[in-house]
Motif scaffolding. Structure first.
Motif, PDB file in Angstrom:
ATOM      1  N   ARG A 154      68.273  -7.031 -12.898  1.00 30.47           N
ATOM      2  CA  ARG A 154      67.173  -7.237 -13.845  1.00 30.47           C
ATOM      3  C   ARG A 154      65.822  -6.987 -13.175  1.00 30.47           C
ATOM      4  NH1 ARG A 154      70.373 -11.708 -15.366  1.00 30.47           N
ATOM      5  NH2 ARG A 154      69.052 -13.092 -14.115  1.00 30.47           N
ATOM      6  N   GLN A 155      65.657  -7.485 -11.936  1.00 24.34           N
ATOM      7  CA  GLN A 155      64.402  -7.264 -11.231  1.00 24.34           C
ATOM      8  C   GLN A 155      64.164  -5.771 -10.973  1.00 24.34           C
ATOM      9  OE1 GLN A 155      64.373  -9.635  -7.682  1.00 24.34           O
ATOM     10  NE2 GLN A 155      64.543 -11.574  -8.787  1.00 24.34           N
ATOM     11  N   ALA A 156      65.237  -5.067 -10.567  1.00 21.07           N
ATOM     12  CA  ALA A 156      65.090  -3.632 -10.330  1.00 21.07           C
ATOM     13  C   ALA A 156      64.747  -2.900 -11.626  1.00 21.07           C
ATOM     14  CB  ALA A 156      66.371  -3.066  -9.716  1.00 21.07           C
ATOM     15  N   HIS A 157      65.384  -3.326 -12.735  1.00 23.86           N
ATOM     16  CA  HIS A 157      65.092  -2.690 -14.027  1.00 23.86           C
ATOM     17  C   HIS A 157      63.641  -2.940 -14.429  1.00 23.86           C
ATOM     18  CE1 HIS A 157      65.729  -1.104 -18.007  1.00 23.86           C
ATOM     19  NE2 HIS A 157      65.345  -2.246 -18.555  1.00 23.86           N
ATOM     20  N   ARG A 158      63.171  -4.191 -14.257  1.00 19.46           N
ATOM     21  CA  ARG A 158      61.779  -4.491 -14.586  1.00 19.46           C
ATOM     22  C   ARG A 158      60.824  -3.704 -13.691  1.00 19.46           C
ATOM     23  NH1 ARG A 158      63.805  -9.878 -15.305  1.00 19.46           N
ATOM     24  NH2 ARG A 158      63.221 -10.402 -13.169  1.00 19.46           N
ATOM     25  N   ARG A 159      61.195  -3.561 -12.432  1.00 21.29           N
ATOM     26  CA  ARG A 159      60.336  -2.800 -11.518  1.00 21.29           C
ATOM     27  C   ARG A 159      60.266  -1.331 -11.943  1.00 21.29           C
ATOM     28  NH1 ARG A 159      60.917   0.179  -6.774  1.00 21.29           N
ATOM     29  NH2 ARG A 159      59.101   0.062  -5.386  1.00 21.29           N
ATOM     30  N   ARG A 160      61.415  -0.748 -12.331  1.00 23.12           N
ATOM     31  CA  ARG A 160      61.409   0.645 -12.784  1.00 23.12           C
ATOM     32  C   ARG A 160      60.558   0.797 -14.047  1.00 23.12           C
ATOM     33  NH1 ARG A 160      66.908   0.377 -11.190  1.00 23.12           N
ATOM     34  NH2 ARG A 160      67.520  -0.127 -13.344  1.00 23.12           N
ATOM     35  N   LEU A 161      60.698  -0.157 -14.960  1.00 22.04           N
ATOM     36  CA  LEU A 161      59.888  -0.085 -16.176  1.00 22.04           C
ATOM     37  C   LEU A 161      58.397  -0.220 -15.851  1.00 22.04           C
ATOM     38  CD1 LEU A 161      61.975  -2.224 -18.713  1.00 22.04           C
ATOM     39  CD2 LEU A 161      61.815   0.264 -18.565  1.00 22.04           C
ATOM     40  N   ARG A 162      58.072  -1.137 -14.923  1.00 23.49           N
ATOM     41  CA  ARG A 162      56.664  -1.325 -14.578  1.00 23.49           C
ATOM     42  C   ARG A 162      56.089  -0.074 -13.929  1.00 23.49           C
ATOM     43  NH1 ARG A 162      57.467  -5.252 -11.729  1.00 23.49           N
ATOM     44  NH2 ARG A 162      57.235  -4.403  -9.633  1.00 23.49           N
ATOM     45  N   LYS A 191      57.195   2.966 -14.285  1.00 24.31           N
ATOM     46  CA  LYS A 191      57.113   4.011 -15.316  1.00 24.31           C
ATOM     47  C   LYS A 191      55.899   3.792 -16.211  1.00 24.31           C
ATOM     48  CE  LYS A 191      59.851   6.168 -18.989  1.00 24.31           C
ATOM     49  NZ  LYS A 191      61.148   6.129 -19.716  1.00 24.31           N
ATOM     50  N   LYS A 192      55.660   2.529 -16.568  1.00 25.70           N
ATOM     51  CA  LYS A 192      54.505   2.223 -17.397  1.00 25.70           C
ATOM     52  C   LYS A 192      53.211   2.514 -16.651  1.00 25.70           C
ATOM     53  CE  LYS A 192      52.347  -1.567 -19.957  1.00 25.70           C
ATOM     54  NZ  LYS A 192      52.449  -3.018 -20.314  1.00 25.70           N
ATOM     55  N   ASN A 193      53.161   2.150 -15.368  1.00 20.60           N
ATOM     56  CA  ASN A 193      51.960   2.421 -14.586  1.00 20.60           C
ATOM     57  C   ASN A 193      51.704   3.924 -14.461  1.00 20.60           C
ATOM     58  OD1 ASN A 193      51.710  -0.318 -14.268  1.00 20.60           O
ATOM     59  ND2 ASN A 193      52.543  -0.359 -12.196  1.00 20.60           N
ATOM     60  N   ALA A 194      52.778   4.692 -14.211  1.00 19.53           N
ATOM     61  CA  ALA A 194      52.614   6.142 -14.103  1.00 19.53           C
ATOM     62  C   ALA A 194      52.121   6.730 -15.427  1.00 19.53           C
ATOM     63  CB  ALA A 194      53.932   6.790 -13.693  1.00 19.53           C
ATOM     64  N   HIS A 195      52.710   6.247 -16.528  1.00 18.17           N
ATOM     65  CA  HIS A 195      52.263   6.738 -17.841  1.00 18.17           C
ATOM     66  C   HIS A 195      50.802   6.362 -18.076  1.00 18.17           C
ATOM     67  CE1 HIS A 195      52.383   7.857 -22.059  1.00 18.17           C
ATOM     68  NE2 HIS A 195      51.910   6.655 -22.386  1.00 18.17           N
ATOM     69  N   GLY A 196      50.425   5.130 -17.678  1.00 21.84           N
ATOM     70  CA  GLY A 196      49.042   4.708 -17.853  1.00 21.84           C
ATOM     71  C   GLY A 196      48.078   5.540 -17.032  1.00 21.84           C
ATOM     72  N   ARG A 197      48.472   5.851 -15.774  1.00 24.43           N
ATOM     73  CA  ARG A 197      47.604   6.694 -14.949  1.00 24.43           C
ATOM     74  C   ARG A 197      47.440   8.078 -15.556  1.00 24.43           C
ATOM     75  NH1 ARG A 197      50.278   3.930 -10.726  1.00 24.43           N
ATOM     76  NH2 ARG A 197      51.891   5.544 -10.629  1.00 24.43           N
ATOM     77  N   GLU A 198      48.525   8.649 -16.079  1.00 22.20           N
ATOM     78  CA  GLU A 198      48.424   9.961 -16.726  1.00 22.20           C
ATOM     79  C   GLU A 198      47.510   9.897 -17.944  1.00 22.20           C
ATOM     80  OE1 GLU A 198      52.353  11.173 -17.617  1.00 22.20           O
ATOM     81  OE2 GLU A 198      52.964  11.429 -15.503  1.00 22.20           O
ATOM     82  N   TRP A 199      47.665   8.833 -18.740  1.00 25.58           N
ATOM     83  CA  TRP A 199      46.840   8.727 -19.946  1.00 25.58           C
ATOM     84  C   TRP A 199      45.370   8.560 -19.577  1.00 25.58           C
ATOM     85  CZ3 TRP A 199      43.418   5.520 -22.335  1.00 25.58           C
ATOM     86  CH2 TRP A 199      43.183   5.753 -23.686  1.00 25.58           C
ATOM     87  N   TYR A 200      45.088   7.715 -18.587  1.00 26.55           N
ATOM     88  CA  TYR A 200      43.689   7.517 -18.179  1.00 26.55           C
ATOM     89  C   TYR A 200      43.102   8.798 -17.601  1.00 26.55           C
ATOM     90  CZ  TYR A 200      44.030   2.481 -18.877  1.00 26.55           C
ATOM     91  OH  TYR A 200      44.174   1.242 -19.440  1.00 26.55           O
ATOM     92  N   ALA A 201      43.933   9.570 -16.861  1.00 21.47           N
ATOM     93  CA  ALA A 201      43.426  10.828 -16.318  1.00 21.47           C
ATOM     94  C   ALA A 201      43.083  11.812 -17.426  1.00 21.47           C
ATOM     95  CB  ALA A 201      44.463  11.438 -15.366  1.00 21.47           C
ATOM     96  N   GLU A 202      43.879  11.816 -18.499  1.00 26.55           N
ATOM     97  CA  GLU A 202      43.618  12.734 -19.605  1.00 26.55           C
ATOM     98  C   GLU A 202      42.479  12.250 -20.516  1.00 26.55           C
ATOM     99  OE1 GLU A 202      47.317  13.055 -21.565  1.00 26.55           O
ATOM    100  OE2 GLU A 202      48.299  14.202 -19.953  1.00 26.55           O
ATOM    101  N   ASN A 203      42.268  10.938 -20.563  1.00 19.54           N
ATOM    102  CA  ASN A 203      41.261  10.376 -21.475  1.00 19.54           C
ATOM    103  C   ASN A 203      40.246   9.544 -20.682  1.00 19.54           C
ATOM    104  OD1 ASN A 203      42.733  10.888 -24.323  1.00 19.54           O
ATOM    105  ND2 ASN A 203      44.243  10.172 -22.840  1.00 19.54           N
ATOM    106  N   ARG A 204      39.799  10.080 -19.570  1.00 21.81           N
ATOM    107  CA  ARG A 204      38.926   9.313 -18.691  1.00 21.81           C
ATOM    108  C   ARG A 204      37.608   8.962 -19.366  1.00 21.81           C
ATOM    109  NH1 ARG A 204      39.314   8.575 -13.425  1.00 21.81           N
ATOM    110  NH2 ARG A 204      40.911  10.185 -13.276  1.00 21.81           N
ATOM    111  N   GLU A 205      36.965   9.936 -19.975  1.00 19.68           N
ATOM    112  CA  GLU A 205      35.668   9.678 -20.600  1.00 19.68           C
ATOM    113  C   GLU A 205      35.791   8.713 -21.775  1.00 19.68           C
ATOM    114  OE1 GLU A 205      32.793  10.393 -19.474  1.00 19.68           O
ATOM    115  OE2 GLU A 205      33.689  11.448 -17.763  1.00 19.68           O
ATOM    116  N   ALA A 206      36.832   8.893 -22.598  1.00 22.51           N
ATOM    117  CA  ALA A 206      37.024   7.986 -23.725  1.00 22.51           C
ATOM    118  C   ALA A 206      37.265   6.558 -23.247  1.00 22.51           C
ATOM    119  CB  ALA A 206      38.191   8.463 -24.589  1.00 22.51           C
TER     120      ALA A 206
END
Length: 400
Positions: free
Chosen positions: A67-75, A77-92
């Protein structure tokens, strides 16, 4: 008399559940106090249950780890997705953050206060780094403002520098004497005067960061091999000069001028040379071989930390699995299980010790073989390239 809400909760489970749901903070505080007051008894009960249900306990541990490993993978993945989104929408995102700070200044101050209370050192470090980044990014503007401010201070206090110099007169005189002494030494040695290339602080920090990245970066096996080969080539180019210098000094101390001149023309052991010169050459080569061997042994021992770190990085997963299986086998036999980290460290050290000892044995065998060659060699082919004793390198190979 009507019972209180807590008395009703103690007699009827449904109102108690509803009271717990309505008062989560009180329930959490009560559970915390109970755990603190009965910590030893709860720990003993947990150990007893674990001994009675060993397989179930291990299964629960595995499920928890999964469960901890699964939560870590999800976290991640979420962080990577968030970084990509912020990089694409930095000014907004920056505009949204500015709008939120403008609309809710009290909330922003409260969030900052809580963060500083939870992480005081991290907050101070972040503040220093942010200020440093701002100064580096706006270095020219800041220096221009500082020059204007310094000019204003000089106008207001024209004698400030003279007063400071008089207050620190002895220290400044000592500094001038040290600088003059250094210039005289350099001139006496025939060296040019020291040249100081002044850099601004942000340039020094950029150079330091580049150097840190270069020296700390983990090298691949091919890169480390190339670096080692360059170091060996550099040492090989220096060995003939050192050996030749030692040879000339010792010959002048032990031989006559005529014998020195004749020995300088010879290249190796020769039947025509006097017996004492042949013996001295053999002793010289054995001494050079001994020094080379001692330096190699010291080098191998000095490289043990690097070998240990590399071996741990490549074999830690394998050793952990072996320790886990061995620990299960010990528990089956009725023995206590291993402490995984400690046992892994012991096994890594044992394997590295075996590797280092193998390198030391190989170096010893090579030195013995070279010493035997020196002991039995009398003359050699004059057309062959000269081989420096104890190096395994010839002058022809070095000069190419």
């Amino acid at each position: 008399m009507c019972p209180t809400e807590e008395e009703s909760a103690s007699t009827n489970p449904r109102p108690r559940r509803s009271w717990n749901q309505e008062n989560p903070e009180a329930v959490a505080e009560s559970r915390r106090r109970y755990r603190e007051e009965h910590a030893e008894r709860l720990a003993a009960e947990h150990r007893a249950w674990r001994e009675r249900n060993l397989e179930r306990s291990r299964e629960l541990n595995r499920e928890s780890a999964q469960r901890q490993a699964h939560r870590r993978r999800l976290r991640l993945k979420k962080n990577a997705h968030g970084r990509e989104w912020y990089a694409e929408n930095r000014e907004a995102e920056r505009e949204r953050a500015r709008r939120f700070r403008a609309e809710h200044p009290d909330k922003v101050r409260e969030y900052q206060r809580r963060y500083k209370e939870r992480h005081p050192e991290r907050a101070r470090r972040s503040s220093r780094e942010a200020a440093q980044r701002h100064r580096d990014a706006n270095a020219d503007e800041i220096r221009a403002r500082e020059r204007v401010a310094a000019a204003d201070r000089r106008k207001q206090h024209p004698n400030a520098h003279r007063e400071w110099y008089e207050r620190n007169l002895e220290r400044q005189r000592a500094r001038s004497r040290d600088a003059a002494r250094l210039r005289r030494r350099l001139k006496k040695l025939g060296l040019p005067p020291s040249r100081i290339h002044r850099l601004f602080a942000e340039e020094r920090r950029a150079h330091d960061a580049a150097a840190e990245e270069y020296f700390v970066r983990r090298r691949s096996v091919d890169e480390r091999g190339a670096i080692a080969a360059e170091a060996v080539d550099a040492r090989a180019l220096d060995v003939p000069k050192v050996v030749a210098k030692r040879r000339r000094v010792v010959l002048r101390e032990r031989s006559t001028p005529r014998r020195v001149a004749r020995d300088e023309q010879a290249t190796d052991y020769n039947e025509d040379l006097p017996v004492e010169v042949v013996r001295w050459r053999r002793a010289r080569d054995l001494q050079a071989l001994r020094e080379t061997h001692e330096a190699l042994v010291e080098k191998i021992r000095a490289e043990r930390p690097q070998i240990l770190a590399h071996h741990r990085e490549r074999n830690e997963a394998r050793l952990r699995e072996e320790v886990r299986l061995d620990s299960i086998a010990r528990t089956v036999r009725g023995l206590s299980p291993y402490e995984v980290d400690r046992e892994v460290e012991i096994r890594v050290n044992d394997e590295v010790t075996a590797i280092v000892n193998q390198q030391l044995r190989a170096a010893r065998h090579r030195t013995i073989a070279r010493a035997a060659d020196i002991a039995v060699r009398r003359d050699r082919d004059e057309a062959a390239p000269h081989r420096v004793p104890g190096t395994g390198l010839d002058t022809g190979a070095r000069l190419q």
